[in-house]
Structures are given as structure tokens and as C-alpha cells.
Design a protein around this motif. Structure first.
Motif, PDB file in Angstrom:
ATOM      1  N   THR A   1       0.809  -1.220   0.000  1.00 20.77           N
ATOM      2  CA  THR A   1       0.000   0.000   0.000  1.00 20.77           C
ATOM      3  C   THR A   1       0.843   1.271   0.000  1.00 20.77           C
ATOM      4  O   THR A   1       0.457   2.272  -0.614  1.00 20.77           O
ATOM      5  CB  THR A   1      -0.932   0.005   1.228  1.00 20.77           C
ATOM      6  N   GLU A   2       1.997   1.240   0.664  1.00 23.17           N
ATOM      7  CA  GLU A   2       2.866   2.427   0.681  1.00 23.17           C
ATOM      8  C   GLU A   2       3.387   2.727  -0.727  1.00 23.17           C
ATOM      9  O   GLU A   2       3.348   3.880  -1.181  1.00 23.17           O
ATOM     10  CB  GLU A   2       4.041   2.198   1.640  1.00 23.17           C
ATOM     11  N   THR A   3       3.858   1.688  -1.424  1.00 21.72           N
ATOM     12  CA  THR A   3       4.330   1.867  -2.806  1.00 21.72           C
ATOM     13  C   THR A   3       3.184   2.294  -3.706  1.00 21.72           C
ATOM     14  O   THR A   3       3.348   3.147  -4.580  1.00 21.72           O
ATOM     15  CB  THR A   3       4.954   0.563  -3.319  1.00 21.72           C
ATOM     16  N   GLU A   4       2.013   1.708  -3.485  1.00 17.99           N
ATOM     17  CA  GLU A   4       0.844   2.061  -4.282  1.00 17.99           C
ATOM     18  C   GLU A   4       0.528   3.544  -4.154  1.00 17.99           C
ATOM     19  O   GLU A   4       0.257   4.228  -5.153  1.00 17.99           O
ATOM     20  CB  GLU A   4      -0.350   1.227  -3.824  1.00 17.99           C
ATOM     21  N   GLU A   5       0.565   4.078  -2.934  1.00 12.99           N
ATOM     22  CA  GLU A   5       0.272   5.493  -2.717  1.00 12.99           C
ATOM     23  C   GLU A   5       1.283   6.380  -3.434  1.00 12.99           C
ATOM     24  O   GLU A   5       0.924   7.408  -4.020  1.00 12.99           O
ATOM     25  CB  GLU A   5       0.259   5.799  -1.217  1.00 12.99           C
ATOM     26  N   LYS A   6       2.566   5.998  -3.390  1.00 15.83           N
ATOM     27  CA  LYS A   6       3.603   6.785  -4.083  1.00 15.83           C
ATOM     28  C   LYS A   6       3.344   6.808  -5.582  1.00 15.83           C
ATOM     29  O   LYS A   6       3.469   7.851  -6.235  1.00 15.83           O
ATOM     30  CB  LYS A   6       4.984   6.198  -3.788  1.00 15.83           C
ATOM     31  N   ILE A   7       2.999   5.645  -6.140  1.00 12.80           N
ATOM     32  CA  ILE A   7       2.752   5.565  -7.586  1.00 12.80           C
ATOM     33  C   ILE A   7       1.538   6.401  -7.967  1.00 12.80           C
ATOM     34  O   ILE A   7       1.565   7.146  -8.954  1.00 12.80           O
ATOM     35  CB  ILE A   7       2.555   4.090  -8.011  1.00 12.80           C
ATOM     36  N   LEU A   8       0.468   6.318  -7.183  1.00 15.01           N
ATOM     37  CA  LEU A   8      -0.749   7.053  -7.502  1.00 15.01           C
ATOM     38  C   LEU A   8      -0.536   8.559  -7.409  1.00 15.01           C
ATOM     39  O   LEU A   8      -1.063   9.323  -8.233  1.00 15.01           O
ATOM     40  CB  LEU A   8      -1.884   6.609  -6.576  1.00 15.01           C
ATOM     41  N   ARG A   9       0.238   9.003  -6.406  1.00 19.01           N
ATOM     42  CA  ARG A   9       0.527  10.442  -6.301  1.00 19.01           C
ATOM     43  C   ARG A   9       1.346  10.916  -7.495  1.00 19.01           C
ATOM     44  O   ARG A   9       1.089  11.986  -8.070  1.00 19.01           O
ATOM     45  CB  ARG A   9       1.274  10.733  -4.997  1.00 19.01           C
ATOM     46  N   ALA A  10       2.344  10.100  -7.897  1.00 18.79           N
ATOM     47  CA  ALA A  10       3.180  10.471  -9.047  1.00 18.79           C
ATOM     48  C   ALA A  10       2.360  10.475 -10.332  1.00 18.79           C
ATOM     49  O   ALA A  10       2.543  11.346 -11.195  1.00 18.79           O
ATOM     50  CB  ALA A  10       4.345   9.500  -9.160  1.00 18.79           C
ATOM     51  N   LEU A  11       1.445   9.514 -10.455  1.00 19.12           N
ATOM     52  CA  LEU A  11       0.583   9.481 -11.640  1.00 19.12           C
ATOM     53  C   LEU A  11      -0.319  10.698 -11.708  1.00 19.12           C
ATOM     54  O   LEU A  11      -0.564  11.252 -12.788  1.00 19.12           O
ATOM     55  CB  LEU A  11      -0.274   8.207 -11.623  1.00 19.12           C
ATOM     56  N   LYS A  12      -0.833  11.146 -10.549  1.00 20.59           N
ATOM     57  CA  LYS A  12      -1.722  12.312 -10.532  1.00 20.59           C
ATOM     58  C   LYS A  12      -0.984  13.550 -11.021  1.00 20.59           C
ATOM     59  O   LYS A  12      -1.533  14.369 -11.782  1.00 20.59           O
ATOM     60  CB  LYS A  12      -2.258  12.533  -9.118  1.00 20.59           C
ATOM     61  N   ARG A  13       0.285  13.688 -10.627  1.00 19.13           N
ATOM     62  CA  ARG A  13       1.087  14.830 -11.104  1.00 19.13           C
ATOM     63  C   ARG A  13       1.412  14.687 -12.584  1.00 19.13           C
ATOM     64  O   ARG A  13       1.273  15.638 -13.358  1.00 19.13           O
ATOM     65  CB  ARG A  13       2.395  14.930 -10.300  1.00 19.13           C
ATOM     66  N   GLU A  14       1.837  13.491 -12.985  1.00 18.77           N
ATOM     67  CA  GLU A  14       2.284  13.265 -14.361  1.00 18.77           C
ATOM     68  C   GLU A  14       1.134  13.319 -15.354  1.00 18.77           C
ATOM     69  O   GLU A  14       1.286  13.814 -16.471  1.00 18.77           O
ATOM     70  CB  GLU A  14       2.978  11.896 -14.463  1.00 18.77           C
ATOM     71  N   ARG A  15      -0.028  12.846 -14.935  1.00 17.15           N
ATOM     72  CA  ARG A  15      -1.146  12.676 -15.855  1.00 17.15           C
ATOM     73  C   ARG A  15      -2.216  13.749 -15.696  1.00 17.15           C
ATOM     74  O   ARG A  15      -3.359  13.552 -16.103  1.00 17.15           O
ATOM     75  CB  ARG A  15      -1.778  11.299 -15.626  1.00 17.15           C
ATOM     76  N   SER A  16      -1.879  14.867 -15.130  1.00 15.34           N
ATOM     77  CA  SER A  16      -2.852  15.940 -14.963  1.00 15.34           C
ATOM     78  C   SER A  16      -3.393  16.388 -16.318  1.00 15.34           C
ATOM     79  O   SER A  16      -2.633  16.657 -17.250  1.00 15.34           O
ATOM     80  CB  SER A  16      -2.189  17.133 -14.258  1.00 15.34           C
ATOM     81  N   GLY A  17      -4.710  16.430 -16.446  1.00 18.21           N
ATOM     82  CA  GLY A  17      -5.327  16.826 -17.708  1.00 18.21           C
ATOM     83  C   GLY A  17      -5.535  15.679 -18.677  1.00 18.21           C
ATOM     84  O   GLY A  17      -6.112  15.876 -19.748  1.00 18.21           O
ATOM     85  N   ARG A  18      -5.056  14.475 -18.336  1.00 21.72           N
ATOM     86  CA  ARG A  18      -5.260  13.290 -19.177  1.00 21.72           C
ATOM     87  C   ARG A  18      -6.216  12.331 -18.472  1.00 21.72           C
ATOM     88  O   ARG A  18      -6.358  12.341 -17.260  1.00 21.72           O
ATOM     89  CB  ARG A  18      -3.930  12.566 -19.437  1.00 21.72           C
ATOM     90  N   THR A  19      -6.859  11.480 -19.262  1.00 20.93           N
ATOM     91  CA  THR A  19      -7.831  10.541 -18.705  1.00 20.93           C
ATOM     92  C   THR A  19      -7.131   9.311 -18.146  1.00 20.93           C
ATOM     93  O   THR A  19      -6.270   8.721 -18.796  1.00 20.93           O
ATOM     94  CB  THR A  19      -8.833  10.108 -19.798  1.00 20.93           C
ATOM     95  N   ASN A  20      -7.525   8.931 -16.930  1.00 14.56           N
ATOM     96  CA  ASN A  20      -6.964   7.748 -16.276  1.00 14.56           C
ATOM     97  C   ASN A  20      -8.103   6.869 -15.787  1.00 14.56           C
ATOM     98  O   ASN A  20      -9.044   7.357 -15.145  1.00 14.56           O
ATOM     99  CB  ASN A  20      -6.084   8.149 -15.092  1.00 14.56           C
ATOM    100  N   ILE A  21      -8.025   5.587 -16.077  1.00 14.27           N
ATOM    101  CA  ILE A  21      -9.032   4.625 -15.615  1.00 14.27           C
ATOM    102  C   ILE A  21      -8.303   3.568 -14.796  1.00 14.27           C
ATOM    103  O   ILE A  21      -7.403   2.890 -15.300  1.00 14.27           O
ATOM    104  CB  ILE A  21      -9.773   3.975 -16.792  1.00 14.27           C
ATOM    105  N   ILE A  22      -8.685   3.457 -13.524  1.00 17.13           N
ATOM    106  CA  ILE A  22      -8.014   2.531 -12.621  1.00 17.13           C
ATOM    107  C   ILE A  22      -9.006   1.482 -12.155  1.00 17.13           C
ATOM    108  O   ILE A  22     -10.029   1.806 -11.545  1.00 17.13           O
ATOM    109  CB  ILE A  22      -7.415   3.280 -11.403  1.00 17.13           C
TER     110      ILE A  22
END
Length: 583
Positions: A506-527
Motif C-alpha cells: 500500500t505504501e508503494t501504491e500510494e507513491k505511484i498514484l501520487r506520481a501518476l496524478k502529477r504526471e497525468r494531470s489533464g489526461r484521462t486515467n481509468i483505474i
């Protein structure tokens, strides 16, 4: 049989000049061989006459050496042109076969085993090459030599020729009769090879599971059974040849016996010169090969036809999913709309979707949650058309997905499936798979987003570490994170993560999701996830159960709603609390 060769017609037309060149050199070779017995006849008759002229003998020797050189050049020529063309046809047909496999839909691979497809791409292709190469040579060579030798023999020695060639019609009938049995038996041999190859492939792919369950002996016995079955099928074919070719050799040997009997008496009585007798015997020995060649021709053509039937069965497969002839190469505003989308598997397996309606504006992060088998993966696979939705049920950018160029659509979507497949290459090449021009800086950047960089220090060569077939040397979490980096490297308009964080903590998952939110701002993401915590920051979450959307809303709204989402949230919260107390 001949209808199976329709696949080869375009290739045979293209290489027709090469085949004609090969036939020319083949005739040169045969012509040279036909003249040599005549020179031997002249030499022996000259010596038998008692008045030997060394100059004449020397001249005949020089002419024979010249003919031998012509035969050597001709033999090289027909091998180069005919065998060379058959090799090119084999290569092009194999390219076509492999290219067609890439176009076929995923459901096709549920019907055919990998080992069977590998057998068709290798063993069957060899049989087809022999049919377009050596079988062609044996047919032309046999027809020309048979006709030429019979003309020579009946022109020069009509009475003797009539008696000595009596066994040859029997050989011809035998060849035609045996040919009927070869095709079916060879098809069974090829199927046996495919089964054996499939067994080996499946065993190697599942070797970890086999060892974990100590099933080595079981698989060894299964392989032995498949191997014995393959041997028996080969022996059924060999038994025909074991009877066929000795019988043909015996029948052709009868011609020599008749010649020795009738021709020998003629030589003793002075009715036939010794040189003519030797030349006649040489022609009879040469005539035995075309008769044998007819058997080889039928054998190779039957094998080629059986293999072509197996290859044609794949080439005749029509891709279930194909793009429009002139598809649109744009996703418009990037919004995703589903209108009463329903989907069911033809086989009846898997879970069906029923009347799915939703809207995902561009730039949103969307979560999809549901129990195992609820239809989550089926739903997201319709977006890149890995599963084909019905017409007018799925729109991207306001356009029906069936009107969008298929390659463009899939290239614009980065998808990380549940089973993270990696190629047997370096981590660097796996990340850059969809973006071969990516710089080292970009590769490292995407590796940081997925947090795989922290594992590189423990790997022997960092990004240049070979991961083994299907990533066998890595853990499940490492494979998932590399797959996420690979999807990000193509900079997709739409990113789909299908349970691709299930093997990370879960700790790694949170890091990845936070980084994805920054990287993918303005793009569509389906999880897609079965963990509520993974979807905590999603703009909207769709809850699927039994192929239907039963809830939708933000994380807070769904927790407060008291439905399935709230139930799963409560259960997972209790599990985390229990795990914490046990720790």
C-alpha cells in the motif's frame, strides 16, 4: 490436393522467371547426361572393332569432360534458381503467416495452442518448401528424362526396348496408388508434431508450478506418451515407404535382368554390339530414377498439400476485430461515453456486460470497482477494442469507436493488464517497447514514477538487467511496475490500469498514484481495482456487479451510500485493522 496450392499461386507467378531459368539449367543437365552413354557406346564399339585410334578415344574423352562440366554448371544453376526460389517462397509465406497471426483477435488464441501454431510456422513450412522445390525438380526432371530416354531407346533399339520397359507401367500404377495413402498419414504426423511441441512449450512455460507441485514425473510420462504417439504416426508413414521403395527398386531391377537375358544373347550372337549393350544398360539405369522420382514427387506433393491445408486453415481465419478502411485518426475531445453497452462471450465463458451507460470527460481519473468476475476487465477491454463492443454503444470524442482507425486508437491508449507480460530483454528495452526513440532521461523518469528505480540497485545491471522469458527473474510487483512505466512511456491520451497495483504494498501504491496524478494531470486515467484504498482519490468511481453498474459517485459519496462499495470498504478496513493488531 491441388486446391490447397492456391495459396502459392501469387508466389509462383512472381518467381516464374527464376523457375524457367532453373528448368533451362535442368534440361542442360539432363541433356548432358543423355549424351554421355552415346559417347561410351562409340568408345567401346571402337575398341571392340580392334582398330584403335587413340586420337578418336582422346577426342571422346575431351568431349565427355566438357559434357561433365556442362552438367556441373547446369546442376548448380537449377539448384540456385529452383531451390533458391523455394527458400524465398518459404520465407515470404512464413512472414505472411506470422503477420496474419498478429492481426487475429485474442479469442483465436483460445482455440489454438501455441505449440500447434509453432509447428505450422516451422515444420509445415519445411514440407511446403520441399513441394515448391525438390518436388518441382523431380517432376520436370522425371518427365523430361523419361520421354527422352524412351525416344532414344525405341528409336535405336525398338524390339529390345519394348521388352525391357514392361515393368515400368506397373511402377507408374503403383506410384499413383500409394499416393492416396500418403496425405492423410502425413497430416497425422504433423498434428502429432504439433501436439508434442505444444506439450514442451506448456511444460517450459509452467516449469515453476510443475516444480512447486513436484509434478516432474507426471509431465515426463505425458511427454513420453506424446513422443510415442508421434513415433507411431511416423512409423505408419515409414511402413508405406518401407514396402513401396524396395518394391519399386525390385521392379526397376527386373528391366536389367531382362536386358541381361535378351541383350546378352543378342551380343553373343552378334546382333548387338557391346557398346550398344552398355549404352542401353546406362539408359535403363537412368530411367529408374524418373520412376523413383515420380514416387518422390507424389510423396512431397502430398506432404506439401497436407501442410498447406494446415497453414491455409490459419490464413483463412478472418480477424474478428478490424478497423475501418479509412478510419479517423483523432480522439476528438477525448471523452468516453458508453450507451447501453452489452457484451457476451461467444463461448459462454467469462462474465457478460448488460446495459452499461457512463460518461468520462477528458482529464478525469475514474475508478472501477467490483467483485471478482463482475465484468471489470471485460468493460475496460472494450475501450481499445480488444473486445469489440456493439456498434453505437461506445464513443470516444463523440465518434463511434468503429469509425476510428484501429491502430491509432490502440496507440492512443496505454493499457497495463492484470497479467504483466514482459519480453525476454532488458528492463530498459521493456520500458521503451512502445516508444523506441525514448531517451535515457525519459526512461529513468518513467521508472521513477512507477518506483522501479529503487529496485535497480539490487539488480545486477540496473536498467540493462535481462528479465528472462515473461519476466521470470522478477517478482510480481516488479513486473507490474515495469509494465506501468512501459505504458507511461508512450504518453497515452487514455491510461488504463487493470488491477496493475495488486502485487505492490500500500505504501508503494500510494507513491505511484501520487506520481501518476502529477504526471497525468489533464489526461484521462481509468483505474480498475478490488481495493477501495486504490480509488480514494478518483474523481468518480463506478461499482460493477454481475455485469451492471449498480453505483457511481465519489469515494465519500459511495462510502456514505451504504451500498456494495461501502460494504467492501468496511470489510477491507476491518482486514487492515486486524492485520495491524496482529503485527
Amino acid at each position: 490436393m491441388l486446391k490447397e496450392f492456391r495459396t502459392l499461386l501469387p508466389y509462383l507467378k512472381r518467381y516464374l522467371p527464376f523457375y524457367l531459368g532453373g528448368f533451362f539449367f535442368l534440361i542442360v543437365t539432363d541433356g548432358g547426361q543423355l549424351f554421355i552413354p552415346q559417347m561410351i557406346r562409340q568408345a567401346i564399339n571402337h575398341i571392340s572393332s580392334g582398330s584403335i585410334e587413340l586420337d578418336r578415344i582422346f577426342r571422346l574423352m575431351i568431349e565427355m569432360v566438357g559434357l561433365a562440366l556442362a552438367v556441373a554448371v547446369g546442376r548448380f544453376g537449377w539448384r540456385y534458381f529452383i531451390h533458391g526460389s523455394s527458400r524465398k517462397i518459404e520465407k515470404e509465406l512464413r512472414d505472411r503467416f506470422f503477420g496474419h497471426l498478429l492481426k487475429l483477435s485474442p479469442s483465436f488464441y483460445g482455440r489454438y495452442k501455441t505449440g500447434d501454431l509453432m509447428a505450422r510456422a516451422t515444420n509445415d513450412m519445411n514440407a511446403i518448401r520441399m513441394a515448391t522445390g525438390m518436388a518441382t525438380v523431380a517432376f520436370v526432371d522425371g518427365a523430361f528424362m523419361t520421354l527422352a530416354i524412351l525416344v532414344i531407346l525405341f528409336t535405336q533399339y525398338p524390339a529390345l526396348a519394348l521388352l525391357t520397359v514392361l515393368p515400368f507401367p506397373v511402377i507408374t500404377i503403383l506410384v499413383l496408388s500409394v499416393g492416396r495413402f500418403l496425405g492423410e498419414r502425413f497430416r497425422r504426423v504433423q498434428e502429432g508434431f504439433a501436439s508434442l511441441a505444444g506439450h514442451v512449450q506448456e511444460t517450459i512455460s509452467g516449469i515453476r508450478v510443475i516444480k512447486a507441485f513436484v509434478k516432474e514425473d507426471h509431465f515426463s510420462r505425458n511427454f513420453d506418451e506424446a513422443n510415442n504417439e508421434y513415433r507411431e504416426r511416423n512409423m505408419a508413414l515409414v511402413r508405406i515407404f518401407g514396402f513401396f521403395y524396395p518394391l519399386m527398386t525390385f521392379l526397376s531391377g527386373l528391366t536389367i535382368m531382362i536386358l541381361l537375358w535378351i541383350g546378352g544373347v543378342a551380343v553373343v550372337r552378334g546382333n548387338l554390339m557391346t557398346g550398344d549393350f552398355v549404352a542401353f544398360m546406362s539408359y535403363l539405369e537412368m530411367l529408374a530414377w524418373p520412376m523413383m522420382g515420380a514416387g518422390y514427387t507424389v510423396n512431397m506433393l502430398q506432404r506439401g498439400a497436407a501442410s498447406l491445408k494446415r497453414v491455409n486453415a490459419i490464413l483463412d481465419e478472418v480477424p474478428e476485430i478490424s478497423g475501418p478502411a479509412e478510419g479517423v485518426r483523432s480522439l476528438g475531445d477525448g471523452s468516453i461515453i458508453m450507451k447501453n453497452l452489452s457484451y457476451s462471450y461467444e463461448s459462454g465463458g467469462g462474465h457478460e456486460l448488460a446495459d452499461i451507460s457512463l460518461e468520462i470527460p477528458r482529464g478525469m481519473t475514474v475508478g472501477i470497482l467490483g467483485r471478482t468476475g463482475s465484468g471489470k476487465t471485460t468493460l475496460i477491454r472494450t475501450i481499445p477494442r480488444l473486445l469489440d463492443p456493439p456498434p453505437r454503444t461506445l464513443y470516444i470524442g463523440g465518434r463511434d469507436v468503429h469509425k476510428i482507425d484501429l491502430e491509432y486508437l490502440r496507440a492512443a491508449i496505454g493499457m497495463v493488464p492484470q497479467d504483466s507480460f514482459l519480453f525476454s530483454d532488458t528492463i530498459r528495452e521493456n520500458i521503451a517497447f512502445g516508444a523506441p526513440g525514448a531517451t535515457d532521461e525519459l526512461i529513468h523518469h518513467y521508472a521513477e514514477i512507477s518506483t522501479i528505480t529503487r529496485d535497480l540497485e539490487t539488480l545486477p545491471r540496473g536498467l540493462d538487467t535481462l528479465v528472462g522469458e515473461r519476466g521470470v527473474t522478477l517478482s510480481g510487483g516488479q513486473k507490474q511496475r515495469i509494465a506501468i512505466s512501459r505504458a507511461l512511456a508512450v504518453d497515452p491520451e487514455i491510461l488504463i490500469l487493470d488491477e496493475s497495483l495488486s502485487a505492490v504494498d500500500t505504501e508503494t501504491e500510494e507513491k505511484i498514484l501520487r506520481a501518476l496524478k502529477r504526471e497525468r494531470s489533464g489526461r484521462t486515467n481509468i483505474i480498475v481495482s478490488h481495493r477501495v484504498s486504490t480509488l480514494a482519490n478518483a474523481d468518480i468511481v463506478f461499482v460493477i456487479d454481475d455485469g451492471r453498474i449498480i453505483e457511481s459517485g465519489s469515494h465519500e459519496e459511495l462510502v456514505a451510500g451504504g451500498g456494495l462499495f461501502a460494504e467492501i470498504h468496511s470489510l477491507q478496513k476491518l482486514e487492515r485493522g486486524g492485520a495491524g493488531r496482529r503485527g
